[in-house]
Design a protein around this motif. Structure first.
Motif, PDB file in Angstrom:
ATOM      1  N   MET A   1     -14.331 -33.845  43.553  1.00 30.48           N
ATOM      2  CA  MET A   1     -14.301 -34.978  42.634  1.00 30.48           C
ATOM      3  C   MET A   1     -15.544 -34.936  41.758  1.00 30.48           C
ATOM      4  N   VAL A   2     -15.345 -35.096  40.459  1.00 28.76           N
ATOM      5  CA  VAL A   2     -16.452 -35.114  39.501  1.00 28.76           C
ATOM      6  C   VAL A   2     -16.538 -36.511  38.899  1.00 28.76           C
ATOM      7  N   ILE A   3     -17.700 -37.127  38.987  1.00 29.40           N
ATOM      8  CA  ILE A   3     -17.928 -38.450  38.406  1.00 29.40           C
ATOM      9  C   ILE A   3     -19.013 -38.299  37.349  1.00 29.40           C
ATOM     10  N   SER A   4     -18.670 -38.651  36.126  1.00 25.49           N
ATOM     11  CA  SER A   4     -19.578 -38.417  35.003  1.00 25.49           C
ATOM     12  C   SER A   4     -20.121 -39.732  34.460  1.00 25.49           C
ATOM     13  N   PHE A   5     -21.427 -39.811  34.351  1.00 24.82           N
ATOM     14  CA  PHE A   5     -22.097 -40.980  33.793  1.00 24.82           C
ATOM     15  C   PHE A   5     -22.736 -40.624  32.454  1.00 24.82           C
ATOM     16  N   LYS A  13     -28.734 -44.306  39.023  1.00 20.47           N
ATOM     17  CA  LYS A  13     -29.137 -43.699  40.295  1.00 20.47           C
ATOM     18  C   LYS A  13     -28.570 -44.483  41.473  1.00 20.47           C
ATOM     19  N   LYS A  14     -28.633 -45.789  41.360  1.00 16.35           N
ATOM     20  CA  LYS A  14     -28.091 -46.642  42.414  1.00 16.35           C
ATOM     21  C   LYS A  14     -26.584 -46.459  42.532  1.00 16.35           C
ATOM     22  N   LYS A  15     -25.916 -46.358  41.393  1.00 15.45           N
ATOM     23  CA  LYS A  15     -24.467 -46.182  41.399  1.00 15.45           C
ATOM     24  C   LYS A  15     -24.080 -44.811  41.946  1.00 15.45           C
ATOM     25  N   CYS A  16     -24.852 -43.791  41.597  1.00 14.40           N
ATOM     26  CA  CYS A  16     -24.575 -42.448  42.123  1.00 14.40           C
ATOM     27  C   CYS A  16     -24.679 -42.430  43.645  1.00 14.40           C
ATOM     28  N   GLN A  17     -25.728 -43.063  44.160  1.00 15.04           N
ATOM     29  CA  GLN A  17     -25.910 -43.089  45.607  1.00 15.04           C
ATOM     30  C   GLN A  17     -24.791 -43.870  46.289  1.00 15.04           C
ATOM     31  N   TYR A  18     -24.397 -44.974  45.663  1.00 18.80           N
ATOM     32  CA  TYR A  18     -23.307 -45.773  46.229  1.00 18.80           C
ATOM     33  C   TYR A  18     -22.019 -44.953  46.299  1.00 18.80           C
ATOM     34  N   LEU A  19     -21.713 -44.229  45.223  1.00 17.11           N
ATOM     35  CA  LEU A  19     -20.480 -43.442  45.194  1.00 17.11           C
ATOM     36  C   LEU A  19     -20.532 -42.287  46.187  1.00 17.11           C
ATOM     37  N   GLN A  20     -21.698 -41.679  46.330  1.00 16.43           N
ATOM     38  CA  GLN A  20     -21.853 -40.623  47.341  1.00 16.43           C
ATOM     39  C   GLN A  20     -21.556 -41.168  48.731  1.00 16.43           C
ATOM     40  N   ASP A  21     -22.120 -42.319  49.038  1.00 10.50           N
ATOM     41  CA  ASP A  21     -21.911 -42.916  50.358  1.00 10.50           C
ATOM     42  C   ASP A  21     -20.468 -43.389  50.531  1.00 10.50           C
ATOM     43  N   ARG A  22     -19.911 -43.925  49.454  1.00 10.12           N
ATOM     44  CA  ARG A  22     -18.563 -44.501  49.533  1.00 10.12           C
ATOM     45  C   ARG A  22     -17.495 -43.445  49.784  1.00 10.12           C
ATOM     46  N   PHE A  23     -17.661 -42.259  49.189  1.00  9.52           N
ATOM     47  CA  PHE A  23     -16.592 -41.263  49.238  1.00  9.52           C
ATOM     48  C   PHE A  23     -16.947 -40.009  50.042  1.00  9.52           C
ATOM     49  N   ASP A  25     -16.756 -39.353  53.105  1.00  5.46           N
ATOM     50  CA  ASP A  25     -15.789 -39.037  54.160  1.00  5.46           C
ATOM     51  C   ASP A  25     -14.348 -39.201  53.689  1.00  5.46           C
ATOM     52  N   ALA A  26     -14.148 -39.152  52.369  1.00 11.52           N
ATOM     53  CA  ALA A  26     -12.806 -39.405  51.821  1.00 11.52           C
ATOM     54  C   ALA A  26     -11.951 -38.149  51.729  1.00 11.52           C
ATOM     55  N   GLY A  27     -12.503 -36.994  52.113  1.00 13.36           N
ATOM     56  CA  GLY A  27     -11.709 -35.772  52.122  1.00 13.36           C
ATOM     57  C   GLY A  27     -11.943 -34.846  50.949  1.00 13.36           C
ATOM     58  N   PHE A  28     -12.867 -35.194  50.050  1.00 10.53           N
ATOM     59  CA  PHE A  28     -13.161 -34.310  48.928  1.00 10.53           C
ATOM     60  C   PHE A  28     -14.030 -33.144  49.407  1.00 10.53           C
ATOM     61  N   GLU A  29     -13.719 -31.947  48.920  1.00 16.04           N
ATOM     62  CA  GLU A  29     -14.526 -30.793  49.299  1.00 16.04           C
ATOM     63  C   GLU A  29     -15.947 -30.920  48.763  1.00 16.04           C
ATOM     64  N   GLN A  30     -16.060 -31.416  47.526  1.00 19.23           N
ATOM     65  CA  GLN A  30     -17.369 -31.677  46.933  1.00 19.23           C
ATOM     66  C   GLN A  30     -17.292 -32.954  46.103  1.00 19.23           C
ATOM     67  N   ILE A  31     -18.403 -33.657  46.012  1.00 16.52           N
ATOM     68  CA  ILE A  31     -18.542 -34.766  45.073  1.00 16.52           C
ATOM     69  C   ILE A  31     -19.650 -34.380  44.106  1.00 16.52           C
ATOM     70  N   ILE A  32     -19.275 -34.160  42.858  1.00 17.49           N
ATOM     71  CA  ILE A  32     -20.225 -33.709  41.846  1.00 17.49           C
ATOM     72  C   ILE A  32     -20.494 -34.868  40.893  1.00 17.49           C
ATOM     73  N   LEU A  33     -21.740 -35.265  40.799  1.00 16.54           N
ATOM     74  CA  LEU A  33     -22.145 -36.351  39.908  1.00 16.54           C
ATOM     75  C   LEU A  33     -22.928 -35.761  38.740  1.00 16.54           C
ATOM     76  N   THR A  34     -22.494 -36.058  37.534  1.00 13.52           N
ATOM     77  CA  THR A  34     -23.182 -35.537  36.353  1.00 13.52           C
ATOM     78  C   THR A  34     -23.641 -36.692  35.472  1.00 13.52           C
ATOM     79  N   ALA A  58     -19.251 -29.014  36.199  1.00 13.37           N
ATOM     80  CA  ALA A  58     -18.508 -28.793  37.439  1.00 13.37           C
ATOM     81  C   ALA A  58     -18.039 -27.346  37.552  1.00 13.37           C
ATOM     82  N   VAL A  59     -17.552 -26.789  36.446  1.00 15.07           N
ATOM     83  CA  VAL A  59     -17.094 -25.392  36.461  1.00 15.07           C
ATOM     84  C   VAL A  59     -18.253 -24.456  36.802  1.00 15.07           C
TER      85      VAL A  59
END
Length: 447
Positions: A1-5, A13-23, A25-34, A58-59
């Motif tokens: 999953m790629v989340i772009s800000f 930064k706070k939102k990135c950390q929240y999304l990392q924690d939130r997802f 264990d959701a089954g994504f192989e990677q969570i990429i925040l840009t 992401a690529v």
């Protein structure tokens, strides 16, 4: 999953950390925040440039071989999109059923543009569904353009040089760009599951008219941008593909734009007739001291008592101390606050009310926290209280209200103590809280 800000996203930064924690264990192989840098040459801040940057980053990070890109499907969406649980399965099934047309096809779900459309008025539901019918009946079968949330192979994105960062309408711009690079007409294939997008429908007939007028304006501006881009890129598209797509686009959006012009006229006339019946409200946004003289106070009372509403925000409680009627209207006066802004925990007492039903049971906020005097909390409906153990300086003990509403003297009153800082108005939870209060004051709706 790629989340772009975007770089200027508040508290990213706070939102990135929240999304990392939130997802995590959701089954994504990677969570990429840009984070898309602001001010890059030849770019316009917006979804196109942000998606382009996020996809390229992401690529680079996952390091996929070109031959394997046809096996990776990319879905672009907005932050307010709601996918059904079987979206990925339906997309994969459709892609495999069509023998993996990696460079020729974009996939589109039917979109419904309101999370709670089924709870709105009949007219709003009908007009909201019209948006979806326009997509199902024309945009998809005639391969004119995708809308907001769509999927495609990574091969197509890579060969099509990703997404043009100098435009705003990412969905149609992608289609034209990729037709020019792949030298073929791109087909749009419908995924047999629906996706719900953020609300672009009004919650009343009056607001629905305003929303349609706003959408008509967006379509007009967007169509002009797309047509400009198409004229530039048409020479790179095979002649028959360019002609067939351009003809369909002009017919469809020409009809829409003509309809939009007619709608703009009729909506103006409609609003003139309807606005007479719209319940109005007065909003005090961080006022302080005596702001009305005696004649103005009487006018205020007369207006309010005719069935209208009042919304008080933050320092509205620091206003009109000598006017006892206002004290009853508001429910209390400001008494003081701690010397500094602090983090604290708010408890949502009523999670069914229109201004608080979207909030978590415990809401942590950084703000200025009031103590009150001359309170009439026994006469109001308390929505939010603050946990005095979570910060320094509270003076009310276990029950310390921060937001409430009431029917008072023939009208409706809503107050929220929150929002000392301007950043509050960039916080979607607070904005929805305030919007709910305004809707209650204007219409009397509590749900």
């Amino acid at each position: 999953m790629v989340i772009s800000f975007e770089e200027k996203t508040p508290e990213k930064k706070k939102k990135c950390q929240y999304l990392q924690d939130r997802f995590k264990d959701a089954g994504f192989e990677q969570i990429i925040l840009t984070v898309h840098p602001y001010g890059l040459p030849n770019e316009i801040p917006g979804k196109c440039s942000n998606s382009n940057y996020g996809l390229r980053m992401a690529v680079n990070k996952i390091n996929v071989a070109d031959d394997d890109m046809k096996n990776i499907l990319v879905t672009t969406c907005d932050a307010d999109s709601k996918f059904p649980p079987n979206y990925i399965a339906a997309l994969t099934w459709k892609y495999l059923q069509e023998n993996q047309p990696a460079l020729t096809t974009i996939y589109q779900s039917p979109l419904f543009y309101n999370w709670k459309l089924d709870s709105l008025s009949f007219i709003t539901r009908v007009t909201g569904l019209l948006r979806s019918l326009l997509m199902l009946g024309a945009l998809i079968p005639f391969n004119i353009n995708t809308m907001s949330i769509f999927s495609y192979s990574l091969s197509l994105a890579k060969q099509g040089n990703f997404i043009h960062p100098s435009y705003q309408m990412d969905d149609i711009i992608c289609l034209i760009r990729w037709m020019g690079v792949t030298k073929r007409r791109i087909r749009i294939s419908m995924i047999p599951v629906a996706v719900i997008s953020g609300p672009t429908s009004g919650e009343t007939v009056e607001f629905e008219i305003i929303e349609w007028a706003r959408q008509a304006r967006r379509w007009t501006i967007g169509a002009a941008e797309v047509f400009h881009y198409f004229i530039i890129k048409a020479k790179h598209i095979p002649k028959m593909a360019a002609f067939s797509w351009g003809f369909a686009f002009i017919i469809y959006y020409g009809v829409l734009l003509c309809t939009a012009g007619l709608f703009g006229l009729t909506s103006t006339l409609s609003m003139i007739l309807l606005v007479k019946r719209v319940p109005l409200s007065i909003t005090y946004v961080i006022t302080t001291g005596d702001v009305l003289d005696e004649s103005q106070q009487e006018s205020f009372k007369s207006f309010y008592r005719s069935g209208k509403g009042f919304v008080g925000i933050h320092a509205a409680a620091d206003t009109e101390y000598a006017w006892s009627w206002y004290n009853g209207l508001l429910g209390g006066y400001f008494a003081g606050h701690p010397s500094r802004l602090q983090n604290a925990t708010l408890n949502i007492v009523d999670q069914n009310f229109i201004a608080t039903k979207h909030l978590p049971k415990q809401w942590k906020r950084f703000d200025e926290w009031y103590n009150f005097q001359m309170t009439q909390w026994n006469k109001v409906n308390v929505l939010i209280t603050i946990d005095e153990k979570s910060y320094y300086g509270g003076e009310h003990g276990k029950i310390h209200p921060m937001s409430w509403y009431q029917n008072y003297d023939g009208g409706r009153s809503f107050y929220t103590q929150l929002s000392h800082q301007q950043d509050s108005y960039l916080d979607s939870l607070f904005v929805q809280h305030l919007l709910g209060g305004i809707q209650y004051a204007m219409t009397g709706r509590t749900k």
